[in-house]
Design a protein around this motif. Structure first.
Motif: not given
Length: 253
Positions: A91-94, A102-104, A146-148
């Motif tokens: 993902g590249v969502d902010r 996704n983060w996990d 952004p999104g990183g």
């Protein structure tokens, strides 16, 4: 060909990992090729039947990881080079429009899996007084965009972990290197991140990005240096990329 030792490469079935595997085989190493996709590992072992030992392993399954490594056949247990290549961006969502799952997954793969595998293998290197640990970081660990968000944070962790690892290992012959690539094309990275092939291809339009072979050749050079030489980190970008300036947002009244 002279046998130089055994290298374990994670994420070996595609992209950087596949290129690194092929390069190190050419350099004279036997490879423990680790990945989740059995069919792709079987293709690798078919290409180099005597030089590759395929291991199906999920980097997020740390409970199974230690058993898998410790039950390798005796002739494959003396690992000289560990290449922590497995990792992903999702993902590249902010913030706050992000997916916690996704983060996990990025943290479990890019951080937890990497440190667990390193800890499992490093003991044998210390016992044999020989070894080189290489991780694939990213310029995203240095330069935010952004999104990183969490992807960049995981790569910043890897960079600092590798420096601290080298510090802990001072006085030993173990070498520690972090490779930090910028824009790289020709892999599944953006397809996995964006889940849209057309959008993934658009990332590289009008550019001449780094390739998986560029990364593999860099690792080949680092590993091939004399045993007393340690490369702490290599930051590499294609000519078409440069570190961005500090961003300033100006509101229009």
């Amino acid at each position: 060909m002279t046998h130089k030792g055994i290298a374990l490469v994670t994420g070996a079935s595609a992209g950087f990992g596949k290129a690194i595997t092929y390069q190190l085989v050419q350099d004279g190493y036997k490879i423990i090729a680790v990945a989740r996709r059995k069919e792709k590992l079987e293709q690798l072992s078919h290409d180099f039947p005597d030089q590759i030992y395929p291991v199906v392993m999920d980097m997020t399954d740390t409970r199974n990881m230690e058993t898998t490594i410790h039950t390798l056949p005796p002739e494959w247990q003396e690992i000289d080079v560990l290449v922590n290549n497995a990792g992903l961006a999702l993902g590249v969502d902010r913030i706050p429009n992000i997916s916690l799952s996704n983060w996990d997954q990025m943290i479990k793969t890019n951080v937890i899996g990497l440190i667990h595998l390193t800890q499992i293998i490093i003991g044998g290197m210390l016992d044999r007084k020989k070894g080189h640990i290489i991780s694939l970081g990213s310029i995203a660990g240095t330069y935010p965009y952004p999104g990183g968000n969490v992807y960049g944070a995981t790569k910043a962790f890897v960079a600092q972990f590798m420096l601290n690892l080298k510090t802990d290992l001072i006085g030993t012959p173990i070498r520690v290197t972090n490779i930090e690539p910028g824009l790289c094309g020709g892999t599944e990275f953006s397809d996995i991140r964006l889940k849209d092939h057309e959008k993934a291809q658009a990332v590289y339009e009008g550019t001449t990005p780094l390739t998986a072979d560029d990364i593999a050749k860099t690792i080949s050079w680092v590993v091939g240096l004399p045993a007393h030489v340690n490369i702490n980190r290599i930051e590499m970008m294609p000519v078409c990329q440069a570190p961005a300036g500090v961003a300033v947002f100006k509101s229009i009244k």
